[in-house]
Motif scaffolding. Structure first.
Motif, short mmCIF file in Angstrom:
data_model
loop_
_atom_site.label_atom_id
_atom_site.label_comp_id
_atom_site.label_asym_id
_atom_site.label_seq_id
_atom_site.Cartn_x
_atom_site.Cartn_y
_atom_site.Cartn_z
N LYS A 32 0.72 -1.09 0.04
CA LYS A 32 0.04 0.09 0.10
C LYS A 32 0.97 1.34 0.03
O LYS A 32 0.58 2.16 -0.37
N ARG A 33 2.02 1.16 0.42
CA ARG A 33 3.20 2.39 0.74
C ARG A 33 3.46 2.76 -0.48
O ARG A 33 4.00 3.64 -1.25
N GLN A 34 3.59 1.59 -1.71
CA GLN A 34 4.31 1.80 -2.89
C GLN A 34 3.36 2.12 -4.19
O GLN A 34 3.83 2.59 -5.33
N ILE A 35 2.27 1.71 -4.14
CA ILE A 35 1.55 1.65 -5.22
C ILE A 35 0.13 2.49 -4.74
O ILE A 35 -0.39 2.50 -3.51
N GLU A 36 -0.78 2.75 -5.79
CA GLU A 36 -2.05 3.15 -5.39
C GLU A 36 -2.99 2.14 -5.75
O GLU A 36 -3.39 1.79 -6.73
N LEU A 37 -3.16 1.39 -4.56
CA LEU A 37 -3.94 -0.04 -4.62
C LEU A 37 -5.55 0.12 -4.60
O LEU A 37 -6.21 1.03 -3.92
N LYS A 38 -6.11 -0.13 -6.01
CA LYS A 38 -7.40 0.06 -6.03
C LYS A 38 -8.17 -1.35 -5.92
O LYS A 38 -8.09 -2.34 -7.12
N LEU A 39 -8.80 -1.74 -4.73
CA LEU A 39 -9.16 -3.15 -4.63
C LEU A 39 -10.68 -3.25 -4.81
O LEU A 39 -11.49 -2.00 -4.08
N SER A 40 -11.21 -4.16 -5.55
CA SER A 40 -12.91 -4.08 -5.42
C SER A 40 -13.15 -5.43 -5.78
O SER A 40 -12.51 -6.16 -6.76
N GLU A 41 -14.30 -5.71 -5.18
CA GLU A 41 -14.97 -7.39 -5.33
C GLU A 41 -15.91 -6.95 -6.80
O GLU A 41 -16.19 -8.01 -7.53
N SER A 42 -16.20 -5.73 -7.26
CA SER A 42 -17.00 -5.62 -8.26
C SER A 42 -16.26 -5.26 -9.58
O SER A 42 -15.38 -4.88 -9.46
N PRO A 43 -17.12 -5.43 -10.64
CA PRO A 43 -16.22 -5.16 -11.98
C PRO A 43 -15.83 -3.59 -11.73
O PRO A 43 -16.95 -2.54 -11.47
N GLU A 44 -14.77 -3.14 -12.29
CA GLU A 44 -14.09 -1.89 -12.15
C GLU A 44 -13.76 -1.47 -13.45
O GLU A 44 -13.24 -2.11 -14.41
N GLN A 45 -13.82 -0.20 -14.07
CA GLN A 45 -13.47 0.23 -15.16
C GLN A 45 -12.17 0.76 -14.97
O GLN A 45 -12.00 1.79 -14.16
N VAL A 46 -11.33 0.20 -15.67
CA VAL A 46 -9.67 0.79 -15.47
C VAL A 46 -9.60 1.67 -16.74
O VAL A 46 -8.79 2.95 -16.19
N PHE A 47 -9.97 1.67 -17.75
CA PHE A 47 -10.15 2.79 -18.95
C PHE A 47 -11.19 2.53 -19.67
O PHE A 47 -12.08 1.38 -19.43
N PRO A 48 -11.83 3.47 -20.36
CA PRO A 48 -13.05 3.42 -21.02
C PRO A 48 -12.91 2.14 -21.99
O PRO A 48 -11.93 1.82 -22.71
N GLY A 49 -13.66 1.22 -21.77
CA GLY A 49 -13.90 0.03 -22.40
C GLY A 49 -13.16 -1.20 -22.11
O GLY A 49 -13.03 -2.26 -22.46
N VAL A 50 -12.56 -1.07 -20.92
CA VAL A 50 -11.69 -1.81 -20.29
C VAL A 50 -12.16 -2.05 -18.84
O VAL A 50 -12.07 -0.97 -17.96
N TRP A 51 -12.86 -3.44 -18.54
CA TRP A 51 -13.09 -3.54 -17.27
C TRP A 51 -12.47 -4.75 -16.55
O TRP A 51 -12.18 -5.65 -17.09
N THR A 52 -12.42 -4.79 -15.28
CA THR A 52 -12.04 -6.23 -14.51
C THR A 52 -13.36 -6.91 -14.34
O THR A 52 -14.60 -6.13 -14.46
N SER A 53 -13.40 -8.09 -14.42
CA SER A 53 -14.84 -9.08 -14.27
C SER A 53 -15.41 -8.71 -12.96
O SER A 53 -16.44 -9.10 -12.83
N GLY A 54 -14.63 -8.38 -11.92
CA GLY A 54 -14.90 -8.71 -10.39
C GLY A 54 -14.96 -10.04 -10.11
O GLY A 54 -14.66 -10.74 -10.85
N GLU A 55 -15.32 -10.18 -8.93
CA GLU A 55 -15.30 -11.64 -8.44
C GLU A 55 -16.26 -12.68 -9.08
O GLU A 55 -17.59 -12.03 -9.22
N ILE A 56 -15.74 -13.76 -9.50
CA ILE A 56 -16.68 -14.53 -10.06
C ILE A 56 -17.25 -15.56 -9.09
O ILE A 56 -16.44 -16.73 -8.51
N LYS A 57 -18.33 -15.31 -8.51
CA LYS A 57 -19.07 -15.96 -7.39
C LYS A 57 -19.68 -17.02 -7.62
O LYS A 57 -19.79 -18.07 -6.90
N GLU A 58 -20.39 -17.09 -8.93
CA GLU A 58 -21.10 -18.19 -9.35
C GLU A 58 -20.27 -19.21 -9.97
O GLU A 58 -19.58 -19.08 -10.84
N ARG A 59 -20.11 -20.39 -9.17
CA ARG A 59 -19.09 -21.45 -9.64
C ARG A 59 -19.62 -22.65 -9.96
O ARG A 59 -19.06 -23.81 -9.04
N ASN A 60 -20.77 -22.98 -10.77
CA ASN A 60 -21.39 -24.24 -10.78
C ASN A 60 -20.82 -25.21 -11.88
O ASN A 60 -20.65 -26.35 -11.59
N GLU A 61 -19.58 -24.61 -12.47
CA GLU A 61 -18.75 -25.51 -13.54
C GLU A 61 -17.66 -25.75 -12.84
O GLU A 61 -17.23 -25.03 -11.67
#
Ligand SMILES: [Fe+2]
Ligand SMILES: [Fe+2]
Length: 282
Positions: free
Chosen positions: A119-148
């Motif tokens: 945390k001292r070295q970087i700007e840590l951006k933590l999220s369980e939900s999908p987050e927009q990194v740049f326009p058109g670029v998202w993290t998936s967020g946590e993959i909670k449903e795992r039936n497969e």
């Protein structure tokens, strides 16, 4: 938008890229913004391969970490040595200590620093939900449903007090790129499972992904799981697959036999052009 595989277990023939057991992708938006999805296992390989790709470390605008394992986070310290204050996106569980058990010995594994040092070295951006990194670029967020099936390794453990249990890999996330041709998913190790990841993306982003790149953790899958994977991928309209890292040779063969020219190997150096359709450029 362009995606280049920067670090993988294999390299493009005749290229100057180095290989290692690890993974990193470079994503370049149409407006020139650049970020890394994972950092490979070592600073030496990451920095060498960035140089081979003609990318100045100063030009990296952000990092997304797929999960904590050292083959995906090991290059981060070297990158931060050259590029301070970088925004780093990840799931909050990435900070949890994890262990690898071999021959009865449990070894701490995961991020290259303690959470406080990180945390001292970087700007840590933590999220369980999908987050927009740049326009058109998202993290998936946590993959909670795992039936497969998930992409598990029996020797990965977490600890609560004196209790040890299999790592649930809650930190595992993928990238979702919105392109002209549809949703392009970039996976790290895909411990949450390839099918679970694609179904999650379909649920949260409203479309079947049209292409996938990265590690799919099918390396331990037997014939039955591979046949099931093929059948479910057909139901998802057979996305184009750029496979590498922890996919495994048997899975690569099974998927290539099932989907033919929709399956590519994606070694370090491979460049994918995402505008106007999905094509392996080199
Ligand atoms: Fe991995
Ligand atoms: Fe992993």
């Amino acid at each position: 938008m362009r995606v280049q595989c920067l670090v993988d277990n294999s390299v493009q023939p005749s290229s100057s890229f180095w290989g290692e057991h690890g993974l990193a992708f470079l994503i370049e938006a149409d407006d020139g913004q650049r970020f890394l999805f994972d950092t490979g296992a070592s600073g030496a390989v990451l920095l060498h391969n960035l140089e081979s790709a003609g990318v100045d470390t100063e030009s990296i605008d952000a990092v997304v970490l797929s999960h904590s394992h050292p083959d995906h986070t090991g290059g981060l310290p070297a990158l931060l040595g050259r590029r301070t204050g970088l925004p780093v996106h990840a799931h909050p569980e990435i900070l949890r200590p994890r262990y690898s058990e071999k021959n009865g010995v449990r070894t701490l594994m995961g991020l290259p620093w303690s959470p406080d040092a990180l945390k001292r070295q970087i700007e840590l951006k933590l999220s369980e939900s999908p987050e927009q990194v740049f326009p058109g670029v998202w993290t998936s967020g946590e993959i909670k449903e795992r039936n497969e099936p998930e992409g598990r390794s029996a020797h990965h453990l977490v600890r609560r007090g004196e209790d040890w249990s299999p790592d649930p890999y809650r930190d595992d996330l993928s990238l979702v790129l919105e392109t002209d041709a549809g949703l392009f998913v970039v996976c790290g190790c895909c411990h949450a499972g390839l099918l679970n990841t694609l179904l999650h993306v379909k649920d949260h982003f409203g479309e079947d992904p049209v292409a996938v790149a990265g590690g799919t953790h099918l390396v331990g899958a037997g014939p039955e799981q591979l046949a099931h994977t093929v059948s479910r991928l057909r139901e998802l309209h057979s996305p184009v697959l750029h496979l590498n890292h922890c996919t495994g040779p048997a899975a690569f063969v099974a998927l290539s036999q099932a989907f033919g020219e929709r399956v590519f190997h994606c070694p370090a150096g491979a460049m994918l052009e995402l505008s106007g359709g999905f094509q392996a450029l080199s």
